[in-house]
Design an enzyme around this catalytic site. Sequence first.
Site, PDB file in Angstrom:
ATOM      1  N   HIS A 305      -9.891 -16.793  70.604  1.00 52.51           N
ATOM      2  CA  HIS A 305      -9.779 -15.745  71.624  1.00 52.51           C
ATOM      3  C   HIS A 305     -11.170 -15.437  72.145  1.00 52.51           C
ATOM      4  O   HIS A 305     -12.137 -15.485  71.379  1.00 52.51           O
ATOM      5  CB  HIS A 305      -9.152 -14.475  71.017  1.00 52.51           C
ATOM      6  CG  HIS A 305      -8.651 -13.529  72.042  1.00 52.51           C
ATOM      7  ND1 HIS A 305      -9.479 -12.600  72.647  1.00 52.51           N
ATOM      8  CD2 HIS A 305      -7.438 -13.396  72.609  1.00 52.51           C
ATOM      9  CE1 HIS A 305      -8.761 -11.924  73.531  1.00 52.51           C
ATOM     10  NE2 HIS A 305      -7.526 -12.388  73.539  1.00 52.51           N
ATOM     11  N   ASP A 362      -0.268 -15.059  70.429  1.00 55.02           N
ATOM     12  CA  ASP A 362       0.756 -16.061  70.745  1.00 55.02           C
ATOM     13  C   ASP A 362       1.174 -16.895  69.541  1.00 55.02           C
ATOM     14  O   ASP A 362       2.121 -17.663  69.627  1.00 55.02           O
ATOM     15  CB  ASP A 362       0.231 -17.003  71.841  1.00 55.02           C
ATOM     16  CG  ASP A 362       0.078 -16.273  73.158  1.00 55.02           C
ATOM     17  OD1 ASP A 362       0.966 -15.475  73.476  1.00 55.02           O
ATOM     18  OD2 ASP A 362      -0.929 -16.494  73.854  1.00 55.02           O
TER      19      ASP A 362
HETATM   20  N1  ACO Z   1      -8.704 -25.120  68.700  1.00 55.62           N
HETATM   21  C1  ACO Z   1      -9.846 -25.822  68.464  1.00 55.62           C
HETATM   22  N2  ACO Z   1     -11.059 -25.440  68.871  1.00 55.62           N
HETATM   23  C2  ACO Z   1     -11.143 -24.292  69.565  1.00 55.62           C
HETATM   24  C3  ACO Z   1     -10.015 -23.498  69.840  1.00 55.62           C
HETATM   25  C4  ACO Z   1      -8.771 -23.951  69.371  1.00 55.62           C
HETATM   26  N3  ACO Z   1      -7.657 -23.246  69.611  1.00 55.62           N
HETATM   27  N4  ACO Z   1     -10.388 -22.411  70.550  1.00 55.62           N
HETATM   28  C5  ACO Z   1     -11.721 -22.522  70.716  1.00 55.62           C
HETATM   29  N5  ACO Z   1     -12.171 -23.645  70.118  1.00 55.62           N
HETATM   30  C6  ACO Z   1     -13.583 -24.084  70.021  1.00 55.62           C
HETATM   31  C7  ACO Z   1     -14.080 -24.589  71.369  1.00 55.62           C
HETATM   32  O1  ACO Z   1     -13.830 -25.972  71.509  1.00 55.62           O
HETATM   33  C8  ACO Z   1     -15.545 -24.241  71.285  1.00 55.62           C
HETATM   34  O2  ACO Z   1     -16.148 -25.184  70.434  1.00 55.62           O
HETATM   35  P1  ACO Z   1     -17.691 -25.648  70.721  1.00 55.62           P
HETATM   36  O3  ACO Z   1     -18.510 -24.396  70.541  1.00 55.62           O
HETATM   37  O4  ACO Z   1     -17.941 -26.694  69.697  1.00 55.62           O
HETATM   38  O5  ACO Z   1     -17.701 -26.160  72.127  1.00 55.62           O
HETATM   39  C9  ACO Z   1     -15.552 -22.907  70.531  1.00 55.62           C
HETATM   40  O6  ACO Z   1     -14.359 -22.926  69.733  1.00 55.62           O
HETATM   41  C10 ACO Z   1     -15.552 -21.690  71.432  1.00 55.62           C
HETATM   42  O7  ACO Z   1     -14.405 -21.757  72.271  1.00 55.62           O
HETATM   43  P2  ACO Z   1     -14.391 -21.516  73.835  1.00 55.62           P
HETATM   44  O8  ACO Z   1     -13.398 -22.430  74.462  1.00 55.62           O
HETATM   45  O9  ACO Z   1     -15.800 -21.558  74.366  1.00 55.62           O
HETATM   46  O10 ACO Z   1     -13.898 -20.027  73.875  1.00 55.62           O
HETATM   47  P3  ACO Z   1     -13.315 -19.261  75.129  1.00 55.62           P
HETATM   48  O11 ACO Z   1     -13.547 -17.839  74.865  1.00 55.62           O
HETATM   49  O12 ACO Z   1     -13.844 -19.807  76.409  1.00 55.62           O
HETATM   50  O13 ACO Z   1     -11.747 -19.599  75.081  1.00 55.62           O
HETATM   51  C11 ACO Z   1      -9.453 -19.539  74.474  1.00 55.62           C
HETATM   52  C12 ACO Z   1     -10.815 -18.812  74.459  1.00 55.62           C
HETATM   53  C13 ACO Z   1      -9.136 -20.015  75.902  1.00 55.62           C
HETATM   54  C14 ACO Z   1      -8.377 -18.579  74.045  1.00 55.62           C
HETATM   55  C15 ACO Z   1      -9.527 -20.753  73.503  1.00 55.62           C
HETATM   56  O14 ACO Z   1      -9.777 -20.290  72.198  1.00 55.62           O
HETATM   57  C16 ACO Z   1      -8.243 -21.571  73.522  1.00 55.62           C
HETATM   58  O15 ACO Z   1      -8.070 -22.424  74.405  1.00 55.62           O
HETATM   59  N6  ACO Z   1      -7.300 -21.335  72.553  1.00 55.62           N
HETATM   60  C17 ACO Z   1      -6.037 -22.053  72.548  1.00 55.62           C
HETATM   61  C18 ACO Z   1      -5.098 -21.484  73.602  1.00 55.62           C
HETATM   62  C19 ACO Z   1      -4.575 -20.106  73.241  1.00 55.62           C
HETATM   63  O16 ACO Z   1      -4.126 -19.860  72.134  1.00 55.62           O
HETATM   64  N7  ACO Z   1      -4.613 -19.211  74.229  1.00 55.62           N
HETATM   65  C20 ACO Z   1      -4.091 -17.834  74.094  1.00 55.62           C
HETATM   66  C21 ACO Z   1      -5.205 -16.841  74.089  1.00 55.62           C
HETATM   67  S1  ACO Z   1      -4.545 -15.189  73.845  1.00 55.62           S
HETATM   68  C22 ACO Z   1      -3.927 -14.810  75.344  1.00 55.62           C
HETATM   69  O17 ACO Z   1      -4.464 -15.133  76.368  1.00 55.62           O
HETATM   70  C23 ACO Z   1      -2.705 -14.060  75.400  1.00 55.62           C
END
Ligand code: ACO
Length: 416
Positions: A305, A362
């Site tokens: 998140h 979620d």
């Molecule tokens: N699985 C694996 N790796 C992940 C995940 C995940 N679910 N989420 C983040 N990471 C990693 C990223 O690859 C990144 O790694 P790095 O630093 O080596 O590049 C690091 O963790 C930071 O993640 P970001 O993508 O930069 O974080 P951001 O804040 O931009 O994204 C998000 C947040 C979109 C929720 C992301 O965690 C994600 O895509 N999660 C999966 C989808 C999801 O569950 N979405 C629902 C969110 S809650 C809602 O909106 C209701």
Amino acid sequence: MDKKALLELNNGLKIELPILSGTIGPNVLNIKDLYRTTGLFTYDPGFVSTASCSSSITFIDGDEGVLKYRGHDIADLAENNNFTAIIYLLLYGALPNLEQHKKFLLKIGELSKVSEQVINVIKAFPKTAHPMSILIACFASLSAFYHERYGNTVNSENLDCGISAIAQVPAIVAMIYRHIKNQEFINAQNELSYSENFLRMMFGDAFNNDKSSLFVKALDKIFILHADHEQNASTAAIRLVGSAGSNLFASLSAGIATLWGPAHGGANEAVINMLREIEQSGDIGKFIEKAKDDKDPFKLMGFGHRIYKNYDPRARILKGACNEVLDKLEQDNKLLKIAKGLEEVALKDEYFVMRKLYPNVDFYSGIIMNAIDIPSNMFTPIFALARTTGWVTQWYEMMNDKEAKICRPRQLYVGE
Ligand code: ACO
């Protein structure tokens, strides 16, 4: 004393930037005049360090895993209230007393009728359409009716336009479901609670069983937990569209479109699909490795998140609700076991620990909706149904904010 930060540029120019303090939460550096005074913009793709507005609706402390609506802790609200009280709280700033609640329910009933033209919009869609595409169209079409009546001006004393969105969305979502299933629509029964009325409009007589009150309670909790979440992507979209003076329903349509994405609300559908894939493959480890592979775009759905660097408090409550529902159903739910197994492995894995990736809202919601027999393509529309309250509240707050301006970001130009 006013707090200030000093910015010193390498041409020797020094400027003071005011630091704003909210009630709680981090202080905010006010860069409003930065371009005028220095000729510089800030650069922040994805708004990671940017507050786009001030707000008094919802507070999140992502490091501590805290979420509050109007100052009330989410766990208390979810335990002790029903969803219509939360709608009232978000819209008016305080929980209703009995009289206020009763009057408010009557108002929701009065404003809940969906017009024939909107019903025709639903019927015009192919049965193969994703329900979110139909929901976007329904709200776009509602903008036609309400433009006549309200235009793009609002009167904060009269929230009927917004309440009509909240009142109509359960019937619209239920009709979308029944259209896709090729079933007759079911009329609202406004004497029922908001959540029970919705489930009856979805399932009709099939909902008359000994489990219905358990399901109503569980869904009501899901609605409460999804009602608002500060300046998330869909709320930001709604504020952006509304900032141009577009009407509420047109703004809501943009919010629904944003919510559909799997990085946002669409994750609830993606989680259940992922859990089913894991069930088939029988190999949690393979999915963990895929998620960690930086050459693979796959992410563990329902994990991570932007703000929570701790357990999402909504996921904690929903995990408990999952246990309760499935225990009472006496179901051996394979999906819940897989979800818990996945969580356990991920929370011990260095990759997830280092990045502070925890289950988000979620992760467990879909398992409850699956137990209620709601198909996975309806999960995100149900999220939208609940979030309509937050969107409406945030839209009104922006419309009444004297400091609000048209949202117009700048760019770092790197082209020819
Ligand atoms: N699985 C694996 N790796 C992940 C995940 C995940 N679910 N989420 C983040 N990471 C990693 C990223 O690859 C990144 O790694 P790095 O630093 O080596 O590049 C690091 O963790 C930071 O993640 P970001 O993508 O930069 O974080 P951001 O804040 O931009 O994204 C998000 C947040 C979109 C929720 C992301 O965690 C994600 O895509 N999660 C999966 C989808 C999801 O569950 N979405 C629902 C969110 S809650 C809602 O909106 C209701």
